[in-house]
Structure formats: structure tokens, C-alpha cells
Design an enzyme around this catalytic site. Structure first.
Site, PDB file in Angstrom:
ATOM      1  N   HIS A  18       4.361 -58.433  43.603  1.00  0.00           N
ATOM      2  CA  HIS A  18       5.747 -58.037  43.359  1.00  0.00           C
ATOM      3  C   HIS A  18       6.232 -57.288  44.597  1.00  0.00           C
ATOM      4  O   HIS A  18       5.424 -56.773  45.383  1.00  0.00           O
ATOM      5  CB  HIS A  18       5.853 -57.164  42.115  1.00  0.00           C
ATOM      6  CG  HIS A  18       7.263 -56.896  41.679  1.00  0.00           C
ATOM      7  ND1 HIS A  18       8.227 -57.886  41.628  1.00  0.00           N
ATOM      8  CD2 HIS A  18       7.890 -55.742  41.296  1.00  0.00           C
ATOM      9  CE1 HIS A  18       9.369 -57.373  41.214  1.00  0.00           C
ATOM     10  NE2 HIS A  18       9.192 -56.067  41.015  1.00  0.00           N
ATOM     11  N   CYS A  65      11.037 -62.485  44.746  1.00  0.00           N
ATOM     12  CA  CYS A  65      11.292 -61.057  44.907  1.00  0.00           C
ATOM     13  C   CYS A  65      11.298 -60.624  46.360  1.00  0.00           C
ATOM     14  O   CYS A  65      12.025 -59.707  46.748  1.00  0.00           O
ATOM     15  CB  CYS A  65      10.285 -60.243  44.114  1.00  0.00           C
ATOM     16  SG  CYS A  65       8.563 -60.572  44.515  1.00  0.00           S
ATOM     17  N   ASP A  74      14.397 -51.899  42.218  1.00  0.00           N
ATOM     18  CA  ASP A  74      13.635 -53.041  41.698  1.00  0.00           C
ATOM     19  C   ASP A  74      14.578 -53.885  40.856  1.00  0.00           C
ATOM     20  O   ASP A  74      14.921 -53.529  39.723  1.00  0.00           O
ATOM     21  CB  ASP A  74      12.445 -52.554  40.866  1.00  0.00           C
ATOM     22  CG  ASP A  74      11.573 -53.705  40.352  1.00  0.00           C
ATOM     23  OD1 ASP A  74      11.939 -54.873  40.571  1.00  0.00           O
ATOM     24  OD2 ASP A  74      10.529 -53.423  39.735  1.00  0.00           O
TER      25      ASP A  74
END
Length: 275
Positions: free
Chosen positions: A130, A74, A149
Site C-alpha cells: 500500500h 495507490c 490515504d
């Protein structure tokens, strides 16, 4: 990043007590998940209430598939996302309206909802960390911040307050080890400074936990080849006062650390023009 995995020692005992125990025993160094568990630390997984300010973006949602995305990487996905938002004209040409946001905590156990990797109806998963991008937008004084996201099933991009309400759900875990912290780094600083050699995604034998991106690893402008942990590591002691964070975020290499209750206040206080 990867979802946190259940410790091998856990047995098939009962529901919430087992899940809490599994969270406590889970290894923070791997990237596998509790996406299939129905609760953590007694969290309520009933459908979230509608956001207090469900304002939608002025433009229709984009297709997240149009952006580069490698599962479990990520931080690199957000790095390339920021560059693409700038290149495509969806962000300021210098990226001054963009912020990379690392979500983690001292235990590296980060519950989030509406994550695509989850098999639960509510998208619940526990990551070790994250990373998302928040775009700070203003129109005649009105705050229109967006969250980008690539791993979320919410609209893409998602109105900031909707994302906070539905994906983060502040205070769901009280003062437990699951409370989320947020390291916010100004986009231009992040694009200059971030580096990763992907070593965190290898097991002790040197095998890949998850296959890496096909492009070359990201190297910082100063030649640094790996500083990922400097962005992930955070504790409640790192949280500053609101005024200092607003003043420091545009100059600090590693940004500022805030908590889940201060996060909306922090973004509402950012100036319309960023230096």
C-alpha cells in the site's frame, strides 16, 4: 496494489487456522484481497483503543473524492496527490514537507485496518503493498504530522498518530511475516524518480487485473519507465539506525526503510526545515 487473494487450494475448514493457511498460500503477485476474512495470524479485530494523541487537524477534513483516485493503483494516486497538494497550496511549494510511504514486507502480505475496500466492520484488509502520503508539519516545535490515504475510511487527512494507532496497529502481529515495513521517500525525490508502466497489473496472458488510469503512465525525469518494484521490495535487513535514516531520507532515491515501531520516532525526529 490490490488485496491479496485466497489460494484456490484452501477448503472450508475452520476460522483462524484456515485464514492463517490462506495467508501463507496467497499469491503475492496479484492484487486481490482477504478483506472479507475476520483475522490474520491470530490478530485481535476488536475495535482499537483510542489513540494516545488524538489531536485533530486544525482544518476540517477534506473530501477525498476531490483527488484523482484509480482503485488498486495507490502508487500513482499518491504521486498525483503530492502534486495536487503542492499545486493547491496545501503543501510547501517545493513539496519538502511531503513523503511518499510504501508499506510492504518480504512476503508482500500487509494487514491494515479502516480500508474502504473491506467489507468488515473494522475495515480490515491484507494488501500486497500500500502507498500513503505523510505530511510532516511543525508549529513552534509541536509535531502535527498528517497522513493522506485515499483508500482509508479515517479522516482525510488523518492525524499521524491516530492513523498509526487505528490503521496500522503496531505489534498486532509480533515478529510474524505480517509485520509491516515502510519505505519513506522525500516528496521532491519521489516526484522526480518514480515511474510505472503498470505491467504489474497484467496477468500472464497480458490482460488487465484491474483497469488502469486513463492518463498516460508516469515516466521518471531520467527517462526510466518502470521502477515500481524497487520501491516495493524491502526486508528487515534494509532497516537502518534511526540517526542514519533521518540524515539519508532527503537524498536517497529510494528513501529509507523503517519498521512499525520506529516509524513514529522517525517522523518525530525530522527537522522543521527540509533541504
Amino acid at each position: 496494489m490490490a488485496p491479496d487473494h485466497l489460494a484456490a487450494e484452501t477448503t472450508h475448514a475452520h476460522n483462524e487456522a484456515l485464514i492463517i493457511l490462506a495467508c501463507l498460500l496467497a499469491s503475492p503477485t496479484t492484487r486481490f484481497s482477504m478483506a472479507d476474512d475476520g483475522a490474520a495470524a491470530g490478530a485481535d479485530h476488536s475495535p482499537p483503543s483510542p489513540p494516545l494523541h488524538p489531536a485533530a487537524p486544525s482544518d476540517p477534513p477534506l473530501d477525498a473524492a476531490a483527488f484523482t483516485h484509480t482503485p488498486y493503483y495507490c502508487e500513482e494516486n499518491v504521486y498525483l496527490l503530492c502534486k495536487e497538494l503542492i499545486r493547491s497550496g496545501l503543501a510547501d511549494p517545493a513539496g519538502t514537507d511531503l513523503y511518499a510511504v510504501f508499506i510492504s514486507n518480504a512476503e508482500k502480505k500487509v494487514p491494515l485496518w479502516h480500508q474502504k475496500s473491506s467489507t468488515n466492520y473494522d475495515g480490515f484488509v491484507v494488501w500486497d503493498y500500500h502507498v500513503i502520503c505523510i505530511q510532516s508539519r511543525r508549529n513552534k516545535g509541536e509535531v502535527l504530522d498528517l497522513v493522506w490515504d485515499l483508500d482509508s475510511s479515517l479522516p482525510f487527512p488523518c492525524p499521524f498518530l491516530q492513523y498509526v494507532s487505528e490503521a496500522i496497529q503496531p505489534l498486532s502481529f509480533g515478529d510474524s511475516i505480517y509485520r509491516r515495513l515502510f519505505r519513506v521517500i522525500h516528496g521532491p525525490v519521489f516526484l522526480r524518480s518514480f515511474a510505472s508502466d503498470r505491467s504489474h497489473m497484467k496477468d500472464p496472458m497480458g490482460n488487465w487485473i484491474a483497469l488502469p488510469p486513463k492518463y498516460e503512465p508516469i515516466v521518471a525525469e531520467d527517462g526510466n519507465t518502470n521502477n515500481l518494484n524497487e520501491y516495493i521490495a524491502m526486508s528487515t535487513n534494509d532497516v537502518g539506525d534511526l540517526e542514519s535514516m533521518v540524515n539519508d531520507v532527503h537524498s536517497n532515491k529510494h528513501g529509507v526503510v523503517t519498521n512499525e515501531t520506529l516509524l513514529p520516532k522517525f517522523f518525530s525526529r525530522l527537522p522543521e526545515w527540509h533541504p
